[in-house]
Enzyme design. Structure first.
Site, PDB file in Angstrom:
ATOM      1  N   ARG A  82       0.849  -1.186   0.000  1.00 45.14           N
ATOM      2  CA  ARG A  82       0.000   0.000   0.000  1.00 45.14           C
ATOM      3  C   ARG A  82       0.889   1.242   0.000  1.00 45.14           C
ATOM      4  O   ARG A  82       1.711   1.418   0.897  1.00 45.14           O
ATOM      5  CB  ARG A  82      -0.897   0.008   1.244  1.00 45.14           C
ATOM      6  CG  ARG A  82      -1.704   1.276   1.350  1.00 45.14           C
ATOM      7  CD  ARG A  82      -2.603   1.386   2.580  1.00 45.14           C
ATOM      8  NE  ARG A  82      -3.164   2.716   2.594  1.00 45.14           N
ATOM      9  CZ  ARG A  82      -3.253   3.512   3.659  1.00 45.14           C
ATOM     10  NH1 ARG A  82      -2.875   3.083   4.839  1.00 45.14           N
ATOM     11  NH2 ARG A  82      -3.740   4.724   3.545  1.00 45.14           N
ATOM     12  N   HIS A 128      -3.133  11.012   0.821  1.00 40.19           N
ATOM     13  CA  HIS A 128      -2.617  10.785   2.176  1.00 40.19           C
ATOM     14  C   HIS A 128      -1.993  12.089   2.671  1.00 40.19           C
ATOM     15  O   HIS A 128      -0.792  12.186   2.891  1.00 40.19           O
ATOM     16  CB  HIS A 128      -1.613   9.622   2.178  1.00 40.19           C
ATOM     17  CG  HIS A 128      -1.391   9.004   3.527  1.00 40.19           C
ATOM     18  ND1 HIS A 128      -1.527   7.648   3.772  1.00 40.19           N
ATOM     19  CD2 HIS A 128      -1.036   9.543   4.713  1.00 40.19           C
ATOM     20  CE1 HIS A 128      -1.261   7.393   5.041  1.00 40.19           C
ATOM     21  NE2 HIS A 128      -0.957   8.519   5.635  1.00 40.19           N
ATOM     22  N   GLU A 174      -7.820   8.563   6.335  1.00 37.54           N
ATOM     23  CA  GLU A 174      -8.125   9.124   7.652  1.00 37.54           C
ATOM     24  C   GLU A 174      -8.689  10.545   7.649  1.00 37.54           C
ATOM     25  O   GLU A 174      -8.030  11.503   8.077  1.00 37.54           O
ATOM     26  CB  GLU A 174      -6.873   9.071   8.530  1.00 37.54           C
ATOM     27  CG  GLU A 174      -6.301   7.680   8.671  1.00 37.54           C
ATOM     28  CD  GLU A 174      -5.189   7.593   9.721  1.00 37.54           C
ATOM     29  OE1 GLU A 174      -4.678   8.638  10.161  1.00 37.54           O
ATOM     30  OE2 GLU A 174      -4.845   6.465  10.106  1.00 37.54           O
ATOM     31  N   ASN A 313      -7.883   1.751   9.623  1.00 35.51           N
ATOM     32  CA  ASN A 313      -6.562   2.030  10.208  1.00 35.51           C
ATOM     33  C   ASN A 313      -6.763   2.056  11.709  1.00 35.51           C
ATOM     34  O   ASN A 313      -7.577   2.836  12.213  1.00 35.51           O
ATOM     35  CB  ASN A 313      -6.046   3.400   9.790  1.00 35.51           C
ATOM     36  CG  ASN A 313      -5.577   3.441   8.356  1.00 35.51           C
ATOM     37  OD1 ASN A 313      -5.610   2.434   7.642  1.00 35.51           O
ATOM     38  ND2 ASN A 313      -5.150   4.611   7.910  1.00 35.51           N
ATOM     39  N   TYR A 315      -4.800   1.550  15.756  1.00 36.15           N
ATOM     40  CA  TYR A 315      -3.537   1.439  16.477  1.00 36.15           C
ATOM     41  C   TYR A 315      -3.696   1.017  17.930  1.00 36.15           C
ATOM     42  O   TYR A 315      -2.847   0.341  18.478  1.00 36.15           O
ATOM     43  CB  TYR A 315      -2.784   2.778  16.414  1.00 36.15           C
ATOM     44  CG  TYR A 315      -2.179   3.026  15.038  1.00 36.15           C
ATOM     45  CD1 TYR A 315      -0.884   2.621  14.754  1.00 36.15           C
ATOM     46  CD2 TYR A 315      -2.925   3.598  14.012  1.00 36.15           C
ATOM     47  CE1 TYR A 315      -0.324   2.800  13.488  1.00 36.15           C
ATOM     48  CE2 TYR A 315      -2.373   3.788  12.743  1.00 36.15           C
ATOM     49  CZ  TYR A 315      -1.076   3.382  12.491  1.00 36.15           C
ATOM     50  OH  TYR A 315      -0.534   3.549  11.240  1.00 36.15           O
ATOM     51  N   GLU A 379      -3.892  -0.114   7.921  1.00 35.34           N
ATOM     52  CA  GLU A 379      -2.758   0.313   8.769  1.00 35.34           C
ATOM     53  C   GLU A 379      -2.921  -0.247  10.157  1.00 35.34           C
ATOM     54  O   GLU A 379      -4.026  -0.239  10.719  1.00 35.34           O
ATOM     55  CB  GLU A 379      -2.723   1.844   8.921  1.00 35.34           C
ATOM     56  CG  GLU A 379      -1.942   2.567   7.889  1.00 35.34           C
ATOM     57  CD  GLU A 379      -1.934   4.078   8.121  1.00 35.34           C
ATOM     58  OE1 GLU A 379      -1.817   4.526   9.277  1.00 35.34           O
ATOM     59  OE2 GLU A 379      -2.057   4.797   7.119  1.00 35.34           O
TER      60      GLU A 379
HETATM   61  C1  PNW Z   1      -1.738   7.433  10.821  1.00 28.88           C
HETATM   62  N1  PNW Z   1      -3.677   9.847  16.508  1.00 28.88           N
HETATM   63  O1  PNW Z   1      -1.824   8.654  11.460  1.00 28.88           O
HETATM   64  C2  PNW Z   1      -1.328   7.793   9.417  1.00 28.88           C
HETATM   65  O2  PNW Z   1      -2.157   7.270   8.414  1.00 28.88           O
HETATM   66  C3  PNW Z   1       0.117   7.522   9.111  1.00 28.88           C
HETATM   67  O3  PNW Z   1       0.512   8.381   8.078  1.00 28.88           O
HETATM   68  C4  PNW Z   1       0.944   7.662  10.373  1.00 28.88           C
HETATM   69  O4  PNW Z   1       2.310   7.599  10.131  1.00 28.88           O
HETATM   70  C5  PNW Z   1       0.504   6.562  11.316  1.00 28.88           C
HETATM   71  O5  PNW Z   1      -0.891   6.622  11.558  1.00 28.88           O
HETATM   72  C6  PNW Z   1       1.218   6.564  12.664  1.00 28.88           C
HETATM   73  O6  PNW Z   1       0.936   7.738  13.378  1.00 28.88           O
HETATM   74  C7  PNW Z   1      -2.287   8.858  12.724  1.00 28.88           C
HETATM   75  O7  PNW Z   1      -3.220  10.894  17.050  1.00 28.88           O
HETATM   76  C8  PNW Z   1      -1.770   9.952  13.395  1.00 28.88           C
HETATM   77  O8  PNW Z   1      -4.520   9.144  17.065  1.00 28.88           O
HETATM   78  C9  PNW Z   1      -2.223  10.271  14.643  1.00 28.88           C
HETATM   79  C10 PNW Z   1      -3.211   9.500  15.219  1.00 28.88           C
HETATM   80  C11 PNW Z   1      -3.739   8.403  14.560  1.00 28.88           C
HETATM   81  C12 PNW Z   1      -3.269   8.089  13.295  1.00 28.88           C
END
Ligand code: PNW
Length: 545
Positions: A82, A128, A174, A313, A315, A379
Site C-alpha cells: 500500500r 494521504h 483518515e 486504520n 492502532y 494500517e
Molecule cells: C496514521 N492519533 O496517522 C497515518 O495514516 C500515518 O501516516 C501515520 O504515520 C501513522 O498513523 C502513525 O501515526 C495517525 O493521534 C496519526 O490518534 C495520529 C493519530 C492516529 C493516526
C-alpha cells in the site's frame, strides 16, 4: 453473515497482506521532475511544527531508492504494497484546469509496473494528506467545496493512467486526521486552529466539520466517477480508509458506557455512518447543532454506499470517561490507566498508543456488525519507546513491536475464524521508519529500520515476524482457488509472464500459463527493453479496454 473457514489456523489464499507507506512520509525529492509543493513542504519547516525540527525534503529518499524498497518487499515476501500518490506530482498546481505532469505519472507508472513484475499487488491511496499547496492558496483547500471537482479530476487522471493495472483504490486516508489534526488541533498541515498561540488562522468550532463534510463529498464523487466510467472495464474495487481506535468504558457506570459510544460516534461514525448507513450520528447532530453541515438529498444519494469495503486504520484502544469538552473525542476523556491504577497495555513512544490486541478484535467485530462490509485493515503498527535513541542492534530487536504484531495477527485469525468477521487484508504500518508528521523522525513506526545518515535499511525482528506469520497462516493457492478468483485473471501476479512479442497480438491466459519457464524468462528480458507505452497497450488489449 459468516465466512468460510477452511482451517481455524489459516486465512484464505486470497488474503492480501503487506506493508503500507505514504508519499510524503517516504519520497523526499520534493522538487524533482516538476512536482508542485504540498501543504506539508513549508509547514514542516516552520519552527516548532515537528518535534525534531526536521522536514520531508529527504525522508527515506524513496523517490530515488524505490527499487531498493521493492527489493525489501520481495525479501519479506509480501502479497501487496500500500502506497500513496502525491497529487502535486501528478498535477503540480492541483486544479482541474491546471497542467498534468507526465514525469510524475511516469514515476508511479514505473513503480506499479515493477510491483506487478514482482508479483506484488499495488494498493493505492489517492490522498494521504499532501494537498497541493496551490489549492490551499487558491481557496483554502478542504474548507471550500471547490475541492470536490478538483479531487475528482485528479482521481480521474489516476484511474485513466493507472487503473489498467491498479485494482485496489483508497480515495482518502483518515478524514478524522485531515479534519481534526489539520483544522482543529492545528498540529498537522495546514495547521489551522482557534488556538492563537498555535495558529494565526482558524476556527476549531466550525472548520473541522466543514472539512470533514467536503472530504466525504470528494471521496463519494470520485467513487461515483470510478463506478460509472471505469469499473466495468477495469474491475477494481474502491473505498475509503478511516482511522479509529476501540473505545472501552472506563468502568461499568452508565455515563462511561455512553461516553465510549460517543467516542466511537465521533472517531468513526462521523464518516462511516454517512458513507455506509446514510446519515450523521445523532450524537454528533445533538452535540454540534447547526455547526454540523447537512447533506442535500442529491449529495446523500452519492455518499450512501460509496465504499466497496471498510478500510480500517487502527492502532490502540482508549478507556473512556464521560466529561470534558473535547468535541473531537465526543466529549469523552481518554486514558490508559484502569481504575485500579494498572496500565491497559505496553506504552509506545507516542503518548496516544498502547498495545491492546483484545481491543483490535473487538473493533473488528463492532465494524463488521455495524457496517456489514468486508474489512481491509490498511494500517496497524507500533512505535517502540525510545527506539530512536537505541544503538542499531538494540533497535532491530524490537520486542515490544513483535509482541504487538503477535497479538494483533492472532486477533485477526480469531475475529475471522471464530467470530465470522470478513477480513480480507492486513497492512502493517510501516514498511520503513519514516517522516512521522509532527513527530519528525524521532518516532519510528517502521518494521524496517532506516539509518538516516546512510539511508540504509535493516529489517527489524518485527518485519521478519510479520513476514513469517503470514507465510505460515495464509493458505496456499490451489488450481481451484486460482480459477475462482476473477481478479487473478485481470491481474496476473507477474505481468511479464503475459508479455507478448508483439503489442498487436492479444494472448490468452491459457497460452500464457502454458508458456515454458524459458519462454517466460525470454519475455522478461524483452520487457525490460520494451517501452512503457507498449506495456500499457498490451495490458489494455488484454483487459479489452
Ligand atoms: C496514521 N492519533 O496517522 C497515518 O495514516 C500515518 O501516516 C501515520 O504515520 C501513522 O498513523 C502513525 O501515526 C495517525 O493521534 C496519526 O490518534 C495520529 C493519530 C492516529 C493516526
Amino acid at each position: 453473515m459468516s465466512v468460510e473457514v477452511a482451517s481455524p489456523n489459516k486465512l484464505p489464499s486470497d488474503f492480501l497482506w503487506g506493508f503500507a507507506t505514504a508519499s510524503f512520509q517516504i519520497e523526499g525529492s520534493t522538487d524533482a521532475d516538476g512536482r508542485g509543493k504540498s501543504i506539508w513542504d513549508d509547514f514542516a519547516k516552520l519552527p516548532g511544527k515537528t518535534l525534531d525540527g526536521r522536514d520531508g525534503d529527504v525522508a527515506t529518499d524513496s523517490y530515488k531508492r524505490w527499487k531498493e524498497d521493492l527489493d525489501l518487499l520481495v525479501e519479506y515476501g509480501v502479497k501487496s504494497y500500500r502506497f500513496s500518490i502525491a497529487w502535486s506530482r501528478i498535477i503540480p498546481l492541483g486544479g482541474r484546469n491546471d497542467p498534468v505532469n507526465e514525469a510524475g505519472i511516469q514515476f508511479y507508472s514505473n513503480l506499479i509496473d515493477a510491483l506487478l513484475e514482482r508479483g506484488i499487488v499495488p494498493f493505492v491511496t489517492l490522498y494521504h494528506w499532501d494537498l497541493p499547496q496551490a489549492l490551499y492558496d487558491r481557496y483554502q483547500g478542504w474548507l471550500n467545496r471547490e475541492i470536490i471537482d478538483d479531487f475528482v479530476n485528479y482521481a480521474k487522471i489516476c484511474f485513466e493512467r493507472f487503473g489498467d493495472r491498479v485494482k485496489y483504490w483508497l480515495t482518502m486516508n483518515e478524514p478524522w486526521c485531515i479534519s481534526v489534526l489539520g483544522h482543529g488541533r492545528g498540529v498537522f498541515a495546514p495547521g489551522r486552529s482557534s488556538d492563537r498561540t498555535r495558529s494565526p488562522e482558524g476556527d476549531s468550532s466550525t472548520e473541522p466539520w466543514i472539512v470533514g463534510h467536503n472530504v466525504i463529498l470528494a471521496h463519494a464523487y470520485a467513487v461515483k466517477l470510478y463506478r460509472e466510467q471505469f469499473k466495468a472495464a477495469q474491475h477494481g474495487t474502491i473505498g475509503i480508509t478511516l482511522n479509529g481506535d476501540w473505545a472501552l468504558p472506563y468502568d461499568d457506570s452508565p455515563e462511561n458506557i455512553a461516553a465510549a459510544q460517543h467516542a466511537l460516534d465521533v472517531a468513526i461514525g462521523w464518516f462511516a455512518d454517512p458513507i455506509y448507513l446514510g446519515y450523521y450520528p445523532d450524537y454528533m447532530k445533538t452535540m454540534l447543532g447547526d455547526r454540523l453541515p447537512s447533506f442535500t438529498p442529491e449529495d446523500l444519494a452519492v455518499v450512501k454506499g460509496s465504499s466497496d469495503f471498510y478500510g480500517m486504520n487502527t492502532y490502540t484502544t482508549n478507556l473512556c470517561k464521560a466529561g470534558g469538552d473535547d468535541e473531537f473525542q465526543g466529549k469523552a476523556e481518554y486514558t490508559f490507566t484502569r481504575p485500579d491504577g494498572s496500565q491497559l497495555g505496553t506504552q509506545a513512544h507516542c503518548a496516544w498508543l498502547q498495545d491492546y490486541p483484545e481491543g483490535f478484535r473487538q473493533l473488528l467485530n463492532y465494524l463488521w456488525k455495524r457496517y456489514k462490509k468486508p474489512i481491509y485493515v490498511t494500517e496497524n503498527g507500533f512505535a517502540v519507546k525510545d527506539e530512536d535513541a537505541m544503538p542499531l542492534e538494540q533497535a532491530l530487536a524490537d520486542h515490544d513491536r513483535v509482541q504487538y504484531f503477535k497479538g494483533n495477527t492472532e486477533a485477526i485469525l480469531a475475529a475471522r475464524n471464530e467470530d465470522g468477521v470478513d477480513i480480507k487484508a492486513y497492512f502493517a504500518w510501516s514498511l520503513l521508519d519514516n517522516f512521522e508528521w509532527a513527530d519528525g523522525y524521532v518516532t519510528r513506526f517502521g518494521l524496517t529500520y532506516v539509518d538516516y545518515e546512510t539511508q540504509k535499511r535493516f529489517p527489524k525482528d518485527s518485519g521478519k515476524f510479520v513476514s513469517k506469520w503470514f507465510k505460515e497462516h495464509v493458505a496456499e493457492e490451489t488450481e481451484k482457488t486460482k480459477a475462482e478468483d476473477p481478479k487473478r485473471l485481470e491481474l496476473p501476479p507477474s505481468a511479464n509472464k503475459f508479455q507478448t512479442d508483439s503489442a498487436t497480438s492479444s494472448p490468452t491466459l491459457e497460452s500464457a500459463e502454458s508458456s515454458s519457464k524459458a519462454a517466460i524468462a525470454k519475455r522478461k528480458k524483452k520487457t525490460k527493453k520494451a517501452p512503457f507505452a507498449r506495456f500499457t497497450a498490451y495490458i489494455s488489449t488484454f483487459l479489452g479496454i
